[in-house]
Design a protein around this motif. Structure first.
Motif, PDB file in Angstrom:
ATOM      1  N   ASN A  32      13.227 -99.942  -1.024  1.00 18.01           N
ATOM      2  CA  ASN A  32      13.170 -98.602  -1.618  1.00 18.01           C
ATOM      3  C   ASN A  32      12.491 -97.560  -0.721  1.00 18.01           C
ATOM      4  OD1 ASN A  32      14.562 -99.322  -4.013  1.00 18.01           O
ATOM      5  ND2 ASN A  32      12.700-100.331  -4.746  1.00 18.01           N
ATOM      6  N   ALA A  33      12.702 -97.734   0.599  1.00 21.21           N
ATOM      7  CA  ALA A  33      12.253 -96.687   1.536  1.00 21.21           C
ATOM      8  C   ALA A  33      13.091 -95.439   1.268  1.00 21.21           C
ATOM      9  CB  ALA A  33      12.448 -97.159   2.972  1.00 21.21           C
ATOM     10  N   PHE A  34      12.512 -94.288   1.514  1.00 28.82           N
ATOM     11  CA  PHE A  34      13.245 -93.038   1.239  1.00 28.82           C
ATOM     12  C   PHE A  34      13.612 -92.291   2.516  1.00 28.82           C
ATOM     13  CE2 PHE A  34       8.631 -92.172   0.633  1.00 28.82           C
ATOM     14  CZ  PHE A  34       8.421 -91.254   1.651  1.00 28.82           C
ATOM     15  N   GLY A  35      14.738 -91.620   2.450  1.00 26.58           N
ATOM     16  CA  GLY A  35      15.139 -90.670   3.483  1.00 26.58           C
ATOM     17  C   GLY A  35      15.112 -89.275   2.866  1.00 26.58           C
ATOM     18  N   PRO A  36      15.408 -88.238   3.669  1.00 26.60           N
ATOM     19  CA  PRO A  36      15.403 -86.867   3.124  1.00 26.60           C
ATOM     20  C   PRO A  36      16.333 -86.715   1.926  1.00 26.60           C
ATOM     21  CG  PRO A  36      15.561 -86.819   5.507  1.00 26.60           C
ATOM     22  CD  PRO A  36      15.661 -88.262   5.117  1.00 26.60           C
ATOM     23  N   HIS A  37      17.494 -87.386   1.981  1.00 28.52           N
ATOM     24  CA  HIS A  37      18.444 -87.262   0.869  1.00 28.52           C
ATOM     25  C   HIS A  37      17.861 -87.881  -0.415  1.00 28.52           C
ATOM     26  CE1 HIS A  37      22.238 -86.856  -1.180  1.00 28.52           C
ATOM     27  NE2 HIS A  37      22.224 -88.151  -1.479  1.00 28.52           N
ATOM     28  N   LEU A  63      15.398 -93.786   9.965  1.00 24.84           N
ATOM     29  CA  LEU A  63      15.812 -92.379   9.939  1.00 24.84           C
ATOM     30  C   LEU A  63      14.773 -91.470  10.588  1.00 24.84           C
ATOM     31  CD1 LEU A  63      17.113 -92.188   6.230  1.00 24.84           C
ATOM     32  CD2 LEU A  63      18.437 -92.642   8.302  1.00 24.84           C
ATOM     33  N   ARG A  64      13.753 -92.087  11.126  1.00 28.74           N
ATOM     34  CA  ARG A  64      12.642 -91.278  11.659  1.00 28.74           C
ATOM     35  C   ARG A  64      13.004 -90.713  13.030  1.00 28.74           C
ATOM     36  NH1 ARG A  64       6.573 -93.615  11.982  1.00 28.74           N
ATOM     37  NH2 ARG A  64       5.857 -92.329  13.709  1.00 28.74           N
ATOM     38  N   THR A  65      12.711 -89.450  13.232  1.00 27.61           N
ATOM     39  CA  THR A  65      12.965 -88.794  14.512  1.00 27.61           C
ATOM     40  C   THR A  65      11.672 -88.123  14.968  1.00 27.61           C
ATOM     41  OG1 THR A  65      13.589 -86.725  13.468  1.00 27.61           O
ATOM     42  CG2 THR A  65      15.367 -88.297  13.847  1.00 27.61           C
ATOM     43  N   TYR A  80      12.118 -87.011   9.325  1.00 27.98           N
ATOM     44  CA  TYR A  80      13.160 -87.987   8.954  1.00 27.98           C
ATOM     45  C   TYR A  80      14.470 -87.220   8.797  1.00 27.98           C
ATOM     46  CZ  TYR A  80       9.256 -91.113   8.017  1.00 27.98           C
ATOM     47  OH  TYR A  80       8.131 -91.894   8.149  1.00 27.98           O
ATOM     48  N   THR A  81      15.545 -87.822   9.255  1.00 27.84           N
ATOM     49  CA  THR A  81      16.822 -87.121   9.155  1.00 27.84           C
ATOM     50  C   THR A  81      17.936 -88.087   8.760  1.00 27.84           C
ATOM     51  OG1 THR A  81      18.400 -85.713  10.312  1.00 27.84           O
ATOM     52  CG2 THR A  81      17.295 -87.351  11.650  1.00 27.84           C
ATOM     53  N   ASP A  82      18.800 -87.624   7.864  1.00 29.50           N
ATOM     54  CA  ASP A  82      19.974 -88.446   7.524  1.00 29.50           C
ATOM     55  C   ASP A  82      21.260 -87.653   7.737  1.00 29.50           C
ATOM     56  OD1 ASP A  82      19.236 -86.948   5.213  1.00 29.50           O
ATOM     57  OD2 ASP A  82      18.626 -88.746   4.130  1.00 29.50           O
ATOM     58  N   PHE A  88      18.237 -82.014  12.078  1.00 31.35           N
ATOM     59  CA  PHE A  88      16.788 -81.817  12.249  1.00 31.35           C
ATOM     60  C   PHE A  88      16.039 -82.706  11.251  1.00 31.35           C
ATOM     61  CE2 PHE A  88      18.746 -78.592   9.595  1.00 31.35           C
ATOM     62  CZ  PHE A  88      18.083 -78.787   8.401  1.00 31.35           C
ATOM     63  N   GLY A  89      14.773 -82.917  11.558  1.00 31.94           N
ATOM     64  CA  GLY A  89      13.976 -83.804  10.710  1.00 31.94           C
ATOM     65  C   GLY A  89      13.233 -83.073   9.607  1.00 31.94           C
ATOM     66  N   ARG A  90      12.852 -83.820   8.592  1.00 35.35           N
ATOM     67  CA  ARG A  90      12.090 -83.246   7.475  1.00 35.35           C
ATOM     68  C   ARG A  90      10.980 -84.208   7.077  1.00 35.35           C
ATOM     69  NH1 ARG A  90      14.791 -79.390   4.147  1.00 35.35           N
ATOM     70  NH2 ARG A  90      16.997 -79.164   4.687  1.00 35.35           N
ATOM     71  N   LEU A  91       9.930 -83.638   6.473  1.00 36.49           N
ATOM     72  CA  LEU A  91       8.908 -84.449   5.807  1.00 36.49           C
ATOM     73  C   LEU A  91       8.889 -84.000   4.343  1.00 36.49           C
ATOM     74  CD1 LEU A  91       6.039 -84.287   8.489  1.00 36.49           C
ATOM     75  CD2 LEU A  91       7.506 -86.250   8.003  1.00 36.49           C
ATOM     76  N   ASN A  92      10.090 -83.984   3.747  1.00 39.41           N
ATOM     77  CA  ASN A  92      10.186 -83.353   2.423  1.00 39.41           C
ATOM     78  C   ASN A  92       9.543 -84.150   1.291  1.00 39.41           C
ATOM     79  OD1 ASN A  92      12.247 -85.218   2.561  1.00 39.41           O
ATOM     80  ND2 ASN A  92      13.805 -83.929   1.626  1.00 39.41           N
TER      81      ASN A  92
END
Ligand SMILES: CC(C)(COP(=O)(O)OP(=O)(O)OC[C@H]1O[C@@H](n2cnc3c(N)ncnc32)[C@H](O)[C@@H]1OP(=O)(O)O)[C@@H](O)C(=O)NCCC(=O)NCCSC(=O)c1cc(O)c2ccccc2c1O
Length: 401
Positions: free
Chosen positions: A148-153, A192-194, A198-200, A204-208
């Motif tokens: 259950n790791a999360f990405g930006p989406h 997904l880490r950049t 994190y980006t999917d 560009f990456g996010r820390l949302n």
């Protein structure tokens, strides 16, 4: 209906009770252990006429009150108040007046109905459900193959679901959980880490997840983390920002971020974690508030994992339950919350967060004051006067001390 001592009880039995209650009270005041004599519980039954020994009515009332109170402690089952039901999960006396009036919290299994987002879209990374006939929403991170790791989406979907639960006035408590029993959430998806987050689906990456943390913190309804398995890294921070955490016995809590290379100890096992990350925002400040600065530093500096009972002892979780009871127990907590005043809970959540959240916390608390003020006649007079193009008349509203 008044409860009086049955005339069937002899004066002698009553005297024994009175002595015992006085002894008990003395011991209790001195915080000493009290040997309770073997007495049979005095039955309390309604009768129209009372005459026991040489006791005055006032004395009898005092005895009656003491016996009732002691019986509550000493003979919780069977109850003297046979019509009262018991709240099994509550640590308080099973027979206090609240429980006599409100009865048990239902233990019926909950029925979940899938919910869509505000635009009727299906979610992919999460499940969003609402309980049929009850004000509970459940949001589940649905990436069990990645613990259950999360990405930006994932985070965008979580934000949409939380927004919906906030806006739905039939919802009064929100459960956040992870799919399966192996993990609540293992934090950001490292694949997904950049270099900029994190980006999917974007370039560009996010820390949302930070936006989600703020959203949960400010949401005017209780959010309850229901944790089975790992709550680590950003997943650990997520459970900390929730208002309450109910953990299954298999839950494991920890921060992995500072780990440069290998080995963190939990139950003498060695886990190989290597992520290189930290949350210096809520992940640090809220943790320090919850478990104290020394323990928070231990958790971050050493990156150890802690089992559910250790976490409970540290103040990280509210309750530990058997894995098979996790959902029902969490639902019961929600049901108990839902019996209480939504406005009181809303203001209390805001108040309990206010100091830690600084200006933003005060703004939220202030907003609640305005929200309540708008419901008063005094505020309404101001609005009406404006609409009627006249001076408001506040003279009728008292300036209370
Ligand atoms: C969680 C674990 C301890 C579980 O161990 P276990 O042995 O049960 O399972 P596996 O290790 O074999 O994992 C199974 C499977 O899942 C994949 N996976 C697990 N976690 C992640 C993850 N976080 N990202 C991506 N993938 C993950 C794993 O690779 C396996 O896949 P296979 O294909 O090989 O089957 C253990 O998995 C573990 O330690 N995971 C890493 C936990 C972690 O370190 N998380 C912290 C990440 S940093 C973070 O969360 C973070 C996010 C933010 O957005 C931030 C924003 C701002 C500040 C800070 C942030 C932040 O720190």
């Amino acid at each position: 209906m008044r409860l009086l001592l049955s005339s069937a009880d002899t004066g002698e039995e009553l005297i024994r009770w009175q002595r015992a209650t006085s002894d008990y009270r003395r011991c209790h005041q001195r915080k000493e252990f009290c040997n309770w004599p073997k007495l049979r519980p005095l039955p309390l039954r309604p009768i129209s006429y009372l005459m026991v020994g040489d006791y005055s009515m006032k004395e009898l009332k005092t005895i009656e009150r003491r016996i009732a109170s002691l019986n509550n402690h000493l003979f919780p089952k069977p109850s003297l108040f046979s019509e009262c039901r018991q709240l099994s999960s509550s640590p308080a006396s099973a027979e206090d007046s609240y429980r006599r009036i409100h009865g048990e919290v239902s233990e019926e299994p909950v029925v979940w109905r899938p919910a869509l987002d505000e635009s009727g879209k299906e979610f992919t990374d999460i499940h969003y459900e609402k309980a049929v006939g009850e004000g509970i929403a459940k949001i589940t991170i649905n990436r069990p193959e990645r613990r259950n790791a999360f990405g930006p989406h994932t985070i965008k979907e979580l934000i949409r679901a939380f927004n919906d639960a906030r806006d739905d006035s039939s919802i009064g408590a929100i459960i956040l959980t992870g799919k399966g029993t192996k993990a609540f959430c293992s934090g950001g998806d490292q694949a997904l880490r950049t270099s900029d987050g994190y980006t999917d689906f974007e370039s560009f990456g996010r820390l949302n997840v930070l936006d989600l943390q703020v959203q949960i913190r400010r949401l005017p309804k209780p959010v309850i983390a229901m944790v089975a398995g790992y709550a680590v890294g950003g997943g650990h921070v997520l459970h900390m920002v929730c208002d309450l955490t109910i953990a299954a016995e298999n839950a494991i809590f920890g921060q992995t971020g500072a780990k440069a290379k290998v080995s963190s100890y939990f139950a003498s096992d060695i886990f190989h974690v290597q992520v290189g990350s930290f949350d210096a925002g809520y992940g640090s400040s809220i943790m320090s508030r919850l478990i104290g600065p020394k323990k928070a530093k231990e958790m971050w500096f050493l990156s150890r994992f802690y089992n559910a009972y250790e976490a409970e002892k540290m103040g990280l979780v509210n309750a530990v339950v058997k894995l098979e009871n996790l959902e029902l127990e969490t639902v019961k907590w929600c049901r108990e919350i839902l019996r209480n005043s939504p406005t009181a809970i809303r203001v209390l959540k805001s108040a309990l967060n206010a100091v830690d959240d600084g200006h933003a916390g005060l703004q939220d608390l202030g907003g609640n004051a305005t929200y309540i003020f708008y419901g008063t006649e005094e505020a309404n007079e101001g609005k009406r006067a404006f609409m009627e193009r006249r001076c408001p008349d506040y003279s009728k509203f008292p300036r209370r001390p």
